[in-house]
Design a protein around this motif. Structure first.
Motif, PDB file in Angstrom:
ATOM      1  N   UNK A  36      -2.463   9.557  -2.393  1.00  0.00           N
ATOM      2  CA  UNK A  36      -3.260   9.863  -1.211  1.00  0.00           C
ATOM      3  C   UNK A  36      -2.440  10.802  -0.320  1.00  0.00           C
ATOM      4  N   UNK A  37      -3.042  11.946   0.035  1.00  0.00           N
ATOM      5  CA  UNK A  37      -2.360  12.891   0.916  1.00  0.00           C
ATOM      6  C   UNK A  37      -2.949  12.880   2.326  1.00  0.00           C
ATOM      7  N   UNK A  38      -4.178  12.340   2.458  1.00  0.00           N
ATOM      8  CA  UNK A  38      -4.735  12.201   3.800  1.00  0.00           C
ATOM      9  C   UNK A  38      -5.809  11.132   3.807  1.00  0.00           C
ATOM     10  N   UNK A  39      -5.914  10.492   4.980  1.00  0.00           N
ATOM     11  CA  UNK A  39      -6.927   9.467   5.200  1.00  0.00           C
ATOM     12  C   UNK A  39      -7.535   9.712   6.567  1.00  0.00           C
ATOM     13  N   UNK A  40      -8.869   9.728   6.637  1.00  0.00           N
ATOM     14  CA  UNK A  40      -9.556   9.682   7.913  1.00  0.00           C
ATOM     15  C   UNK A  40     -10.420   8.431   7.889  1.00  0.00           C
ATOM     16  N   UNK A  41     -10.687   7.882   9.062  1.00  0.00           N
ATOM     17  CA  UNK A  41     -11.384   6.597   9.098  1.00  0.00           C
ATOM     18  C   UNK A  41     -12.336   6.500  10.275  1.00  0.00           C
ATOM     19  N   UNK A  42     -13.274   5.583  10.126  1.00  0.00           N
ATOM     20  CA  UNK A  42     -14.192   5.200  11.199  1.00  0.00           C
ATOM     21  C   UNK A  42     -14.094   3.677  11.330  1.00  0.00           C
ATOM     22  N   UNK A  43     -13.860   3.205  12.548  1.00  0.00           N
ATOM     23  CA  UNK A  43     -13.845   1.763  12.817  1.00  0.00           C
ATOM     24  C   UNK A  43     -15.230   1.386  13.326  1.00  0.00           C
ATOM     25  N   UNK A  60     -12.065   7.568   4.351  1.00  0.00           N
ATOM     26  CA  UNK A  60     -12.204   8.698   3.436  1.00  0.00           C
ATOM     27  C   UNK A  60     -10.803   9.155   3.058  1.00  0.00           C
ATOM     28  N   UNK A  61     -10.537   9.208   1.767  1.00  0.00           N
ATOM     29  CA  UNK A  61      -9.221   9.564   1.245  1.00  0.00           C
ATOM     30  C   UNK A  61      -9.297  10.893   0.503  1.00  0.00           C
ATOM     31  N   UNK A  62      -8.284  11.711   0.671  1.00  0.00           N
ATOM     32  CA  UNK A  62      -8.078  12.886  -0.174  1.00  0.00           C
ATOM     33  C   UNK A  62      -6.851  12.605  -1.021  1.00  0.00           C
ATOM     34  N   UNK A  63      -6.988  12.811  -2.323  1.00  0.00           N
ATOM     35  CA  UNK A  63      -5.912  12.539  -3.270  1.00  0.00           C
ATOM     36  C   UNK A  63      -5.606  13.787  -4.080  1.00  0.00           C
ATOM     37  N   UNK A  64      -4.351  13.908  -4.483  1.00  0.00           N
ATOM     38  CA  UNK A  64      -3.924  14.956  -5.397  1.00  0.00           C
ATOM     39  C   UNK A  64      -3.147  14.321  -6.540  1.00  0.00           C
ATOM     40  N   UNK A 116       0.798  -1.231   0.000  1.00  0.00           N
ATOM     41  CA  UNK A 116       0.000   0.000   0.000  1.00  0.00           C
ATOM     42  C   UNK A 116       0.831   1.283   0.000  1.00  0.00           C
ATOM     43  N   UNK A 117       2.077   1.210   0.413  1.00  0.00           N
ATOM     44  CA  UNK A 117       2.899   2.426   0.518  1.00  0.00           C
ATOM     45  C   UNK A 117       2.927   3.258  -0.762  1.00  0.00           C
ATOM     46  N   UNK A 118       3.016   2.649  -1.955  1.00  0.00           N
ATOM     47  CA  UNK A 118       3.061   3.471  -3.169  1.00  0.00           C
ATOM     48  C   UNK A 118       1.801   4.318  -3.396  1.00  0.00           C
ATOM     49  N   UNK A 119       0.701   3.991  -2.722  1.00  0.00           N
ATOM     50  CA  UNK A 119      -0.532   4.757  -2.875  1.00  0.00           C
ATOM     51  C   UNK A 119      -0.479   6.096  -2.151  1.00  0.00           C
ATOM     52  N   UNK A 120       0.445   6.240  -1.198  1.00  0.00           N
ATOM     53  CA  UNK A 120       0.469   7.388  -0.310  1.00  0.00           C
ATOM     54  C   UNK A 120       1.666   8.302  -0.556  1.00  0.00           C
ATOM     55  N   UNK A 121       1.426   9.596  -0.419  1.00  0.00           N
ATOM     56  CA  UNK A 121       2.516  10.562  -0.365  1.00  0.00           C
ATOM     57  C   UNK A 121       3.312  10.307   0.904  1.00  0.00           C
ATOM     58  N   UNK A 122       4.604  10.552   0.856  1.00  0.00           N
ATOM     59  CA  UNK A 122       5.433  10.412   2.062  1.00  0.00           C
ATOM     60  C   UNK A 122       4.983  11.377   3.148  1.00  0.00           C
ATOM     61  N   UNK A 123       4.290  12.438   2.769  1.00  0.00           N
ATOM     62  CA  UNK A 123       3.824  13.451   3.715  1.00  0.00           C
ATOM     63  C   UNK A 123       2.376  13.221   4.152  1.00  0.00           C
ATOM     64  N   UNK A 124       1.768  12.126   3.747  1.00  0.00           N
ATOM     65  CA  UNK A 124       0.358  11.859   4.048  1.00  0.00           C
ATOM     66  C   UNK A 124       0.123  11.717   5.552  1.00  0.00           C
ATOM     67  N   UNK A 125      -1.128  11.939   5.921  1.00  0.00           N
ATOM     68  CA  UNK A 125      -1.543  11.802   7.312  1.00  0.00           C
ATOM     69  C   UNK A 125      -2.730  10.851   7.416  1.00  0.00           C
ATOM     70  N   UNK A 126      -2.940  10.358   8.638  1.00  0.00           N
ATOM     71  CA  UNK A 126      -4.077   9.494   8.948  1.00  0.00           C
ATOM     72  C   UNK A 126      -4.628   9.923  10.304  1.00  0.00           C
ATOM     73  N   UNK A 127      -5.958  10.036  10.390  1.00  0.00           N
ATOM     74  CA  UNK A 127      -6.599  10.393  11.646  1.00  0.00           C
ATOM     75  C   UNK A 127      -7.899   9.629  11.810  1.00  0.00           C
TER      76      UNK A 127
END
Length: 128
Positions: free
Chosen positions: A117-124, A105-109, A32-43
């Motif tokens: 993917x530059x950010x991911x927020x999630x609900x468990x 929920x993903x935000x992509x640029x 999955x790492x290639x899907x994300x920017x190195x600067x991406x965040x998760x909350x």
């Protein structure tokens, strides 16, 4: 009139999201790492209603950690993708990733002609 590129952009975003889904299914962050920017965040929000997260490395550490194991039975679906120029958002629902169910929920640029993917927020979801 310019040729519409929506289908190509949509397909490229699906490819990125599928890297995420496959990495979760196999409990292997290197997929999955290639899907994300190195600067991406998760909350997300924990069981105590507190904000948790930070750098995307936290997701990779969790996926590779003892709580997650390969889950061939896991099912994920891309619920929606919304694209405007070089920005996009997407929702992915996943069941049975190591016994967990998530809505992400993903935000992509589109950076240097590649969706990331530059950010991911999630609900468990509560098991039940």
């Amino acid at each position: 009139m310019t040729k519409p590129t929506y289908v190509q952009e949509y397909t490229a975003i699906v490819d990125v999201l599928n890297q995420y889904n496959e990495g979760g299914k196999q409990a292997n962050s290197s997929i999955m790492k290639p899907a994300f920017s190195e600067q991406a965040t998760i909350f997300g929000v924990d069981a105590d209603a507190k904000l948790v997260g930070g750098a995307i490395q936290g997701l990779f550490d969790t996926i590779d950690g003892p709580l997650f194991r390969p889950s061939p039975e896991a099912q994920g679906v891309i619920v929606s993708i919304d694209i405007v120029g070089t920005a996009a958002s997407a929702r992915v629902d996943t069941n049975d990733i190591s016994g967990f169910c998530f809505t992400d929920f993903f935000n992509l640029l589109k950076v240097e002609n590649q969706w990331t993917v530059v950010s991911k927020i999630y609900h468990t979801h509560v098991a039940g």
